[in-house]
Design a protein around this motif. Sequence first.
Motif, PDB file in Angstrom:
ATOM      1  N   UNK A  50       0.814  -1.213   0.000  1.00  0.00           N
ATOM      2  CA  UNK A  50       0.000   0.000   0.000  1.00  0.00           C
ATOM      3  C   UNK A  50       0.851   1.269   0.000  1.00  0.00           C
ATOM      4  N   UNK A  51       2.069   1.154  -0.505  1.00  0.00           N
ATOM      5  CA  UNK A  51       2.942   2.334  -0.562  1.00  0.00           C
ATOM      6  C   UNK A  51       2.322   3.440  -1.406  1.00  0.00           C
ATOM      7  N   UNK A  52       1.578   3.062  -2.442  1.00  0.00           N
ATOM      8  CA  UNK A  52       0.937   4.042  -3.320  1.00  0.00           C
ATOM      9  C   UNK A  52      -0.545   4.207  -2.971  1.00  0.00           C
ATOM     10  N   UNK A  53      -0.881   4.095  -1.693  1.00  0.00           N
ATOM     11  CA  UNK A  53      -2.288   4.191  -1.287  1.00  0.00           C
ATOM     12  C   UNK A  53      -2.894   5.493  -1.800  1.00  0.00           C
ATOM     13  N   UNK A  54      -4.040   5.367  -2.477  1.00  0.00           N
ATOM     14  CA  UNK A  54      -4.619   6.545  -3.127  1.00  0.00           C
ATOM     15  C   UNK A  54      -6.054   6.823  -2.711  1.00  0.00           C
ATOM     16  N   UNK A  55      -6.650   5.945  -1.923  1.00  0.00           N
ATOM     17  CA  UNK A  55      -8.010   6.179  -1.474  1.00  0.00           C
ATOM     18  C   UNK A  55      -8.384   5.233  -0.356  1.00  0.00           C
ATOM     19  N   UNK A  56      -9.194   5.724   0.585  1.00  0.00           N
ATOM     20  CA  UNK A  56      -9.648   4.896   1.705  1.00  0.00           C
ATOM     21  C   UNK A  56     -11.122   5.201   1.985  1.00  0.00           C
ATOM     22  N   UNK A 273      10.220   8.416   1.612  1.00  0.00           N
ATOM     23  CA  UNK A 273      11.319   7.836   2.380  1.00  0.00           C
ATOM     24  C   UNK A 273      10.777   7.076   3.590  1.00  0.00           C
ATOM     25  N   UNK A 274       9.586   7.470   4.046  1.00  0.00           N
ATOM     26  CA  UNK A 274       8.894   6.767   5.122  1.00  0.00           C
ATOM     27  C   UNK A 274       7.755   5.953   4.524  1.00  0.00           C
ATOM     28  N   UNK A 275       7.238   4.964   5.271  1.00  0.00           N
ATOM     29  CA  UNK A 275       6.123   4.167   4.756  1.00  0.00           C
ATOM     30  C   UNK A 275       4.867   5.011   4.555  1.00  0.00           C
TER      31      UNK A 275
END
Length: 285
Positions: A50-56, A273-275
């Motif tokens: 989920x590094x590229x999480x784009x919606x929740x 650089x961070x999760x």
Amino acid sequence: MNKIAAAITLVIIGIVAVIYYTVDFPFNIEREDFTEEYEIQQKWDLPNRLEEVSGIDFIDDTHVACIQDEEGIIFIYNLAENKIEKEIKFGKIGDYEGIALFKNNAFVMRSDGILFEVENYRTNNRKVIKHKTFLKAKHNVEGLCADLENNRLLVAVKDRDPVNHSTKGIYAFNLNSKKLQKKPVYQIHLEDSIFKNVQTKNKLKIMMPSEVKINPKTKEIYVTDARNPKLLILSPEGETKKLYLLNREKFYQPEGISFDSKGNLFISNEGHSDPANILKVKLKN
């Protein structure tokens, strides 16, 4: 020789102009010093998937449905256990930007304006339906939320608005007709005085909506900007009320917003650089 040099110069100027007005540079806006008018109450670091999480969007107060902008998968994330509990595939590789839950169905917006409806998304009998809209990749569609009281979805445009180039429109997708209305139901005016501390040579980048959600308690409309991190709050009628400038060190790229049943605000950020993370945020004032 001078004519050739002049022609080359004009070509270079043209290329530079095209790049400036079309490429989405992330750090092009200068802002005045500001006070952080919010408090981060809790933080969840997300796994690499989920590094590229784009919606929740919240399923319940423990489970969050997440998407990321590279895979056609809905991830069910358990906040209590800090882990991905389930993966639900609905589409091919693509730029997926927003998710909205409505009853037993999940809706996912792709940046080119294609809306995916996943009926009964948590069962083995799910069905995927694609809805075409008049929005295209050049508009860069990112925001999506369910407007439960009006039986519709809200859709926010990030880049050039198809109706008015001096605004950023929020459009309504009617859940009965399954059509996107061509007239925006809300408009963010880029010359609004609320943006007085946001300065950029390109007016279109004053506000670049990355997500839109409705506060279930106040019915206010929350809009994030991920490129130059900020949170805009509109009244239920669409009038600008408050702009929060966000610290990039804490909100690297705020792409998602959701609320739990108590009305608590959660903002998700893509990783760098961070999760990537989900933050529980309390706003001041």
